[in-house]
Design an enzyme around this catalytic site. Structure first.
Site, PDB file in Angstrom:
ATOM      1  N   TYR A   1       0.681  -1.270  -0.021  1.00 32.00           N
ATOM      2  CA  TYR A   1       0.099   0.177  -0.079  1.00 32.00           C
ATOM      3  C   TYR A   1       0.832   1.399   0.023  1.00 32.00           C
ATOM      4  O   TYR A   1       0.325   2.192  -0.703  1.00 32.00           O
ATOM      5  CB  TYR A   1      -0.923  -0.233   1.084  1.00 32.00           C
ATOM      6  CG  TYR A   1      -2.255  -0.789   1.046  1.00 32.00           C
ATOM      7  CD1 TYR A   1      -3.346  -0.444   0.171  1.00 32.00           C
ATOM      8  CD2 TYR A   1      -2.173  -2.231   1.319  1.00 32.00           C
ATOM      9  CE1 TYR A   1      -4.290  -1.256  -0.015  1.00 32.00           C
ATOM     10  CE2 TYR A   1      -3.373  -3.029   0.757  1.00 32.00           C
ATOM     11  CZ  TYR A   1      -4.358  -2.512   0.312  1.00 32.00           C
ATOM     12  OH  TYR A   1      -5.628  -3.356   0.096  1.00 32.00           O
TER      13      TYR A   1
ATOM     14  N   GLU B   1      -8.418  -7.506   4.795  1.00 34.99           N
ATOM     15  CA  GLU B   1      -7.647  -8.514   3.994  1.00 34.99           C
ATOM     16  C   GLU B   1      -6.967  -9.291   5.114  1.00 34.99           C
ATOM     17  O   GLU B   1      -6.870 -10.490   4.913  1.00 34.99           O
ATOM     18  CB  GLU B   1      -6.736  -8.015   3.126  1.00 34.99           C
ATOM     19  CG  GLU B   1      -7.284  -7.379   1.853  1.00 34.99           C
ATOM     20  CD  GLU B   1      -6.731  -6.118   1.151  1.00 34.99           C
ATOM     21  OE1 GLU B   1      -5.415  -6.253   1.324  1.00 34.99           O
ATOM     22  OE2 GLU B   1      -7.193  -5.384   0.499  1.00 34.99           O
TER      23      GLU B   1
END
Length: 399
Positions: A98, A140
């Site tokens: 990310y 996730e």
């Protein structure tokens, strides 16, 4: 949720940012892949990149998330986030990726918007990004934990038990774990990722719905061969590989099962509507319903070019007949028999029991048309669930 200061800034700049998102996402992916070519080679779908589908999906999701934050303070769009997180988990996306995305995305924002990106604007959109990213990371990691795998380590070797040619362009592969250990549990409607090594060394990944009942020791996927030449790109390179090279006895790298279009434990009436290869998750649902003795009404809807193009047509009808109160209605553009219907799916005269829950899977135009018909018939939007094969372009307003 989004701070009051950032909410005002995002609301004021959303039209300009939204209008430029196409250019921003295009530049973002070019920067990302220049710095990290391994991501295009081994993680991102090269076909979707070549066709521009992934950048449309990214632009749509960012715009939808930001819009939701300013229009619904104090809440977040969990349905959208869950769908993205399930897809990310099936690919093995990790927390460490990310910040990489953030760096190249915000470099693209600054380059496209120029002086319009003041420190205040940058700070507000940075907050939007990390609200979305941290929410996805949390979901996730919960999904990885539920499957008892390390974050991102979703792969396992499976062996092809056999394959069946369903139609001219669809083949079913029956798989078992190569190590002989039990197969992981899944819910009706979920999918797995399949990773194959192509001739150029790339390890490309595609998702395929599981079409068997959850209790089966053998997992089945049906793969439609996609013609990539029509779009001028490498679309279909994995499906071609599976059709042309994979035979009984071969092994495949397969992910743990994921997907948020799942048949809930319910006694409600159901409508299972599909088109084309979108029938595969519906078969898993039907197999499960038959095995658990579902008693409420079930309406099975399917649309296709012709009976010959309808993969698993016999199984589709046979599983429906196993249910206590179910009807299968198939529409074909050509070649329909007396028991079938000709043309596009039309729900006008199809009985719908009160409280019906609908599950849709197929091309976007089909799902949009069915959803509109269901809404017109009084089915609440919250009772209509869908699955998109490939990038979710529903939010991007693309058909």
């Amino acid at each position: 949720m989004l701070s009051e200061k950032s909410t005002a800034t995002v609301r004021a700049t959303l039209p300009a940012v939204g209008a430029a998102l196409g250019d921003i996402t295009d530049l973002f992916y070019r920067k990302l892949f220049a710095a990290h070519p391994e991501l295009l080679r081994d993680l991102f779908n090269r076909g979707n990149q070549a066709a521009g589908l992934q950048k449309q999906a990214l632009a749509g999701s960012v715009a939808a998330f930001a819009t939701y934050l300013v229009e619904h303070p104090g809440t977040r769009p969990d349905v959208m986030l869950e769908r993205i997180a399930h897809k990310h988990a099936s690919l093995g996306v990790t927390r460490a990726q990310y910040p990489i995305v953030h760096r190249h995305l915000f470099a693209a924002v600054a380059e496209v918007l120029g002086d319009a990106v003041t420190p205040e604007v940058a700070e507000a959109w940075d907050e939007v990004y990390w609200l979305m990213a941290n929410a996805l990371i949390t979901i996730e990691e919960r999904l990885y934990a539920a499957q008892q795998v390390a974050a991102g380590d979703v792969w396992r070797t499976w062996q092809v038990l056999d394959r069946t040619e369903e139609t001219a362009d669809c083949a079913t592969f029956r798989l078992v774990p190569a190590d002989g250990a039990p197969a992981p549990a899944f819910r009706p409607g979920q999918y797995v990722s399949v990773q194959v090594e192509l001739a150029d060394g790339a390890r490309q990944i595609r998702q395929y719905s599981l079409s068997c009942a959850p209790g089966s020791p053998v997992r089945t996927i049906t793969v439609k061969r996609v013609d990539g030449t029509a779009g001028g790109g490498p679309d279909g390179e994995v499906s071609h590989h599976l059709h042309e090279r994979v035979r009984p006895g071969d092994t495949l790298r397969v992910s743990a099962p994921y997907g948020d279009l799942v048949l809930a434990d319910t006694s409600a009436p159901l409508l299972l509507a599909s088109a084309g290869i979108g029938c595969t998750p519906m078969l898993s649902m039907l197999d499960h319903l038959a095995g658990t003795g579902h008693r409420a009404p079930v309406t099975v809807i399917h649309g296709d070019r012709s009976p010959a193009d309808h993969a698993l047509r016999g199984e589709h009808r046979a599983l429906t007949r196993k249910l206590a109160d179910a009807e299968a209605l198939f529409w074909y553009e050509e070649g329909a028999s007396e028991e079938d219907r000709t043309g596009l799916v039309d729900l006008t005269a199809v009985p719908l029991a009160p409280g019906t829950r609908a599950y849709l899977c197929g091309p976007l135009p089909f799902m949009r048309a069915v959803r509109e018909q269901l809404l017109a018939r009084g089915v609440p939007a919250a009772h209509i669930h869908y699955e998109v094969f490939g990038p979710d372009l529903w939010l991007a307003g693309t058909s």
